[in-house]
Design a protein around this motif. Structure first.
Motif, PDB file in Angstrom:
ATOM      1  N   PRO A 105      65.500   8.701   5.707  1.00 11.02           N
ATOM      2  CA  PRO A 105      66.848   8.267   5.331  1.00 11.02           C
ATOM      3  C   PRO A 105      67.753   9.492   5.182  1.00 11.02           C
ATOM      4  CG  PRO A 105      65.198   7.215   3.941  1.00 11.02           C
ATOM      5  CD  PRO A 105      64.490   8.270   4.748  1.00 11.02           C
ATOM      6  N   GLY A 106      68.934   9.432   5.720  1.00 18.03           N
ATOM      7  CA  GLY A 106      69.864  10.552   5.610  1.00 18.03           C
ATOM      8  C   GLY A 106      69.695  11.598   6.688  1.00 18.03           C
ATOM      9  N   GLY A 107      68.773  11.402   7.599  1.00 17.03           N
ATOM     10  CA  GLY A 107      68.584  12.346   8.698  1.00 17.03           C
ATOM     11  C   GLY A 107      67.295  13.130   8.574  1.00 17.03           C
ATOM     12  N   GLY A 108      66.909  13.723   9.653  1.00 19.32           N
ATOM     13  CA  GLY A 108      65.674  14.483   9.694  1.00 19.32           C
ATOM     14  C   GLY A 108      64.484  13.574   9.940  1.00 19.32           C
ATOM     15  N   ALA A 109      63.337  14.187  10.123  1.00 18.04           N
ATOM     16  CA  ALA A 109      62.128  13.426  10.419  1.00 18.04           C
ATOM     17  C   ALA A 109      60.898  14.232  10.045  1.00 18.04           C
ATOM     18  CB  ALA A 109      62.071  13.077  11.904  1.00 18.04           C
ATOM     19  N   LEU A 110      59.816  13.515   9.837  1.00 19.42           N
ATOM     20  CA  LEU A 110      58.498  14.127   9.696  1.00 19.42           C
ATOM     21  C   LEU A 110      57.730  13.814  10.962  1.00 19.42           C
ATOM     22  CD1 LEU A 110      57.534  13.203   6.024  1.00 19.42           C
ATOM     23  CD2 LEU A 110      58.238  15.437   6.905  1.00 19.42           C
ATOM     24  N   LEU A 111      57.035  14.812  11.493  1.00 22.07           N
ATOM     25  CA  LEU A 111      56.194  14.648  12.670  1.00 22.07           C
ATOM     26  C   LEU A 111      54.745  14.830  12.251  1.00 22.07           C
ATOM     27  CD1 LEU A 111      58.175  16.893  15.184  1.00 22.07           C
ATOM     28  CD2 LEU A 111      58.339  14.410  14.897  1.00 22.07           C
ATOM     29  N   TYR A 112      53.932  13.824  12.505  1.00 22.06           N
ATOM     30  CA  TYR A 112      52.504  13.885  12.226  1.00 22.06           C
ATOM     31  C   TYR A 112      51.792  13.997  13.568  1.00 22.06           C
ATOM     32  CZ  TYR A 112      53.655  12.220   7.544  1.00 22.06           C
ATOM     33  OH  TYR A 112      54.168  12.094   6.280  1.00 22.06           O
ATOM     34  N   LEU A 113      51.121  15.115  13.799  1.00 19.93           N
ATOM     35  CA  LEU A 113      50.414  15.314  15.055  1.00 19.93           C
ATOM     36  C   LEU A 113      48.933  15.038  14.880  1.00 19.93           C
ATOM     37  CD1 LEU A 113      53.120  16.759  15.594  1.00 19.93           C
ATOM     38  CD2 LEU A 113      51.833  18.401  16.949  1.00 19.93           C
ATOM     39  N   SER A 114      48.375  14.284  15.821  1.00 17.30           N
ATOM     40  CA  SER A 114      46.932  14.049  15.838  1.00 17.30           C
ATOM     41  C   SER A 114      46.210  15.372  16.011  1.00 17.30           C
ATOM     42  CB  SER A 114      46.559  13.133  17.005  1.00 17.30           C
ATOM     43  OG  SER A 114      47.063  11.846  16.813  1.00 17.30           O
ATOM     44  N   GLY A 115      44.948  15.389  15.643  1.00 22.73           N
ATOM     45  CA  GLY A 115      44.140  16.585  15.843  1.00 22.73           C
ATOM     46  C   GLY A 115      44.102  16.965  17.317  1.00 22.73           C
ATOM     47  N   GLN A 116      44.237  18.257  17.581  1.00 23.58           N
ATOM     48  CA  GLN A 116      44.259  18.770  18.948  1.00 23.58           C
ATOM     49  C   GLN A 116      43.063  19.686  19.169  1.00 23.58           C
ATOM     50  OE1 GLN A 116      46.640  17.719  21.182  1.00 23.58           O
ATOM     51  NE2 GLN A 116      47.272  16.413  19.494  1.00 23.58           N
ATOM     52  N   VAL A 117      42.446  19.534  20.327  1.00 20.61           N
ATOM     53  CA  VAL A 117      41.380  20.432  20.771  1.00 20.61           C
ATOM     54  C   VAL A 117      41.785  20.984  22.123  1.00 20.61           C
ATOM     55  CG1 VAL A 117      39.562  19.195  19.508  1.00 20.61           C
ATOM     56  CG2 VAL A 117      40.021  18.617  21.891  1.00 20.61           C
ATOM     57  N   ALA A 118      41.086  22.015  22.578  1.00 23.35           N
ATOM     58  CA  ALA A 118      41.392  22.610  23.882  1.00 23.35           C
ATOM     59  C   ALA A 118      40.106  23.103  24.524  1.00 23.35           C
ATOM     60  CB  ALA A 118      42.377  23.765  23.725  1.00 23.35           C
ATOM     61  N   ASP A 119      40.150  23.205  25.850  1.00 24.10           N
ATOM     62  CA  ASP A 119      39.019  23.759  26.592  1.00 24.10           C
ATOM     63  C   ASP A 119      38.982  25.265  26.427  1.00 24.10           C
ATOM     64  OD1 ASP A 119      38.223  21.284  27.604  1.00 24.10           O
ATOM     65  OD2 ASP A 119      39.577  21.460  29.322  1.00 24.10           O
ATOM     66  N   GLY A 120      37.822  25.838  26.627  1.00 25.26           N
ATOM     67  CA  GLY A 120      37.681  27.279  26.583  1.00 25.26           C
ATOM     68  C   GLY A 120      36.270  27.660  26.222  1.00 25.26           C
ATOM     69  N   ALA A 121      35.882  28.834  26.672  1.00 26.75           N
ATOM     70  CA  ALA A 121      34.510  29.286  26.459  1.00 26.75           C
ATOM     71  C   ALA A 121      34.284  29.840  25.060  1.00 26.75           C
ATOM     72  CB  ALA A 121      34.154  30.354  27.498  1.00 26.75           C
ATOM     73  N   ASP A 122      35.373  30.231  24.378  1.00 25.96           N
ATOM     74  CA  ASP A 122      35.195  30.831  23.055  1.00 25.96           C
ATOM     75  C   ASP A 122      36.246  30.309  22.083  1.00 25.96           C
ATOM     76  OD1 ASP A 122      37.615  32.510  23.240  1.00 25.96           O
ATOM     77  OD2 ASP A 122      36.466  33.679  24.683  1.00 25.96           O
ATOM     78  N   LEU A 123      36.063  30.616  20.818  1.00 25.05           N
ATOM     79  CA  LEU A 123      36.932  30.107  19.759  1.00 25.05           C
ATOM     80  C   LEU A 123      38.367  30.584  19.918  1.00 25.05           C
ATOM     81  CD1 LEU A 123      37.289  28.490  17.159  1.00 25.05           C
ATOM     82  CD2 LEU A 123      36.553  30.517  15.896  1.00 25.05           C
TER      83      LEU A 123
END
Length: 131
Positions: free
Chosen positions: A28-46
């Motif tokens: 209300p009054g403007g603005g927003a909250l963004l909730y992002l799902s957990g994200q993973v990525a490919d790759g050989a190391d951390l």
């Protein structure tokens, strides 16, 4: 209050279509909250996976007019907490300035068999101009 769920076309798409990557909650009054799902990525190391995760998060935020500077909360799931320093070094490359609230958990495994890290965030963004 309006809630929009979806997967922005300008960001990497989820591994399966059974979830939304972003929930946008208009405040209300403007603005927003963004909730992002957990994200993973490919790759050989951390470090490679961590960079991929933050690049995806940045793209998802960008699709909603936000940046990593708008992140107010971050939750990290690591398969080996002893590697927190490796992850933390990459995180500091992406999250500069005031750091968000944070929680980090060690988990026995993640949904993607080769995933070493998963990250979810909440971001607060200002009012968006009328289109």
């Amino acid at each position: 209050m309006r809630i929009t769920l979806g997967n922005p076309a300008s960001a990497p798409q989820p591994a399966n279509a059974y979830y939304s990557q972003v929930a946008r909650v208009e405040l209300p009054g403007g603005g927003a909250l963004l909730y992002l799902s957990g994200q993973v990525a490919d790759g050989a190391d951390l470090a490679t996976q961590s960079r991929g995760v933050f690049e995806t998060i940045a793209a998802l935020l960008h699709a909603h007019g936000a940046t990593l500077a708008d992140v107010i909360n971050i939750r990290t799931y690591l398969t080996d907490i002893d590697r927190l320093g490796e992850y933390g070094a990459v995180r500091r490359e992406f999250l500069t300035g005031t750091v968000p609230t944070s929680m980090t958990f060690e988990v026995s495994r993640l949904f993607a068999p080769d995933a070493l890290v998963e990250v979810e965030v909440v971001a607060a963004v200002g009012a968006r101009p009328e289109a």
